[in-house]
Design a protein around this motif. Structure first.
Motif, PDB file in Angstrom:
ATOM      1  N   GLN A  73      -0.819   4.510  -1.555  1.00 23.78           N
ATOM      2  CA  GLN A  73       0.214   3.510  -1.331  1.00 23.78           C
ATOM      3  C   GLN A  73       1.382   3.811  -2.274  1.00 23.78           C
ATOM      4  N   ARG A  74       2.583   3.791  -1.738  1.00 25.71           N
ATOM      5  CA  ARG A  74       3.762   4.148  -2.524  1.00 25.71           C
ATOM      6  C   ARG A  74       4.797   3.016  -2.448  1.00 25.71           C
ATOM      7  N   ARG A  75       5.708   3.048  -3.387  1.00 23.30           N
ATOM      8  CA  ARG A  75       6.849   2.125  -3.391  1.00 23.30           C
ATOM      9  C   ARG A  75       8.041   2.931  -3.878  1.00 23.30           C
ATOM     10  N   TRP A  76       9.032   3.122  -2.994  1.00 21.72           N
ATOM     11  CA  TRP A  76      10.192   3.925  -3.359  1.00 21.72           C
ATOM     12  C   TRP A  76      11.443   3.418  -2.658  1.00 21.72           C
ATOM     13  N   HIS A  77      12.595   3.736  -3.267  1.00 24.41           N
ATOM     14  CA  HIS A  77      13.885   3.351  -2.704  1.00 24.41           C
ATOM     15  C   HIS A  77      14.492   4.564  -2.016  1.00 24.41           C
ATOM     16  N   LEU A  83      13.990  -0.413   0.607  1.00 27.54           N
ATOM     17  CA  LEU A  83      12.770  -0.338  -0.192  1.00 27.54           C
ATOM     18  C   LEU A  83      11.624  -0.056   0.767  1.00 27.54           C
ATOM     19  N   GLU A  85       7.590   0.505   1.214  1.00 27.48           N
ATOM     20  CA  GLU A  85       6.307   0.260   0.567  1.00 27.48           C
ATOM     21  C   GLU A  85       5.173   0.640   1.506  1.00 27.48           C
ATOM     22  N   CYS A  91      11.538   7.003   5.509  1.00 23.85           N
ATOM     23  CA  CYS A  91      12.155   5.686   5.598  1.00 23.85           C
ATOM     24  C   CYS A  91      12.131   5.198   7.036  1.00 23.85           C
TER      25      CYS A  91
END
Length: 99
Positions: A73-77, A83, A85, A91
């Motif tokens: 699991q990742r969280r990136w802009h 954002l 997630e 994206c």
């Protein structure tokens, strides 16, 4: 035939069976419509199940499901400002890959 997993819902069971089939493992979803009788029988026995046709593929099927359930699991802009997630590598808004 051998049951290899119970899924929390029919959508997840279908995804798992599809992934197994893409890997060359004959799989099907059973009990996907049994939730309507929850209360008549125990709810844990109403969950959809993923079954494989050939018992000798059980090890490969379980390994693939374990791998599928352990996605990072990742969280990136994203550069577009979105954002992102979860287990996504691109994206959803603009399609750019994860940096």
């Amino acid at each position: 035939m051998r049951r290899i997993a119970r899924a929390p819902n029919a959508a997840i069971a279908s995804l798992w069976a599809d992934m197994l089939q893409e890997a060359g493992i004959a799989a099907s979803v059973q009990r996907q419509y049994l939730s309507s009788v929850a209360g008549e029988i125990p709810p844990d026995q109403c969950l959809p199940e993923v079954w494989i046709t050939h018992d000798e593929q059980e090890g490969a099927a379980r390994a693939l499901l374990d791998e599928l359930q352990a996605l990072p699991q990742r969280r990136w802009h994203c550069a577009c400002g979105e954002l992102v997630e979860g287990g996504f590598e691109s994206c959803w808004n603009c399609g750019r890959p994860m940096p």
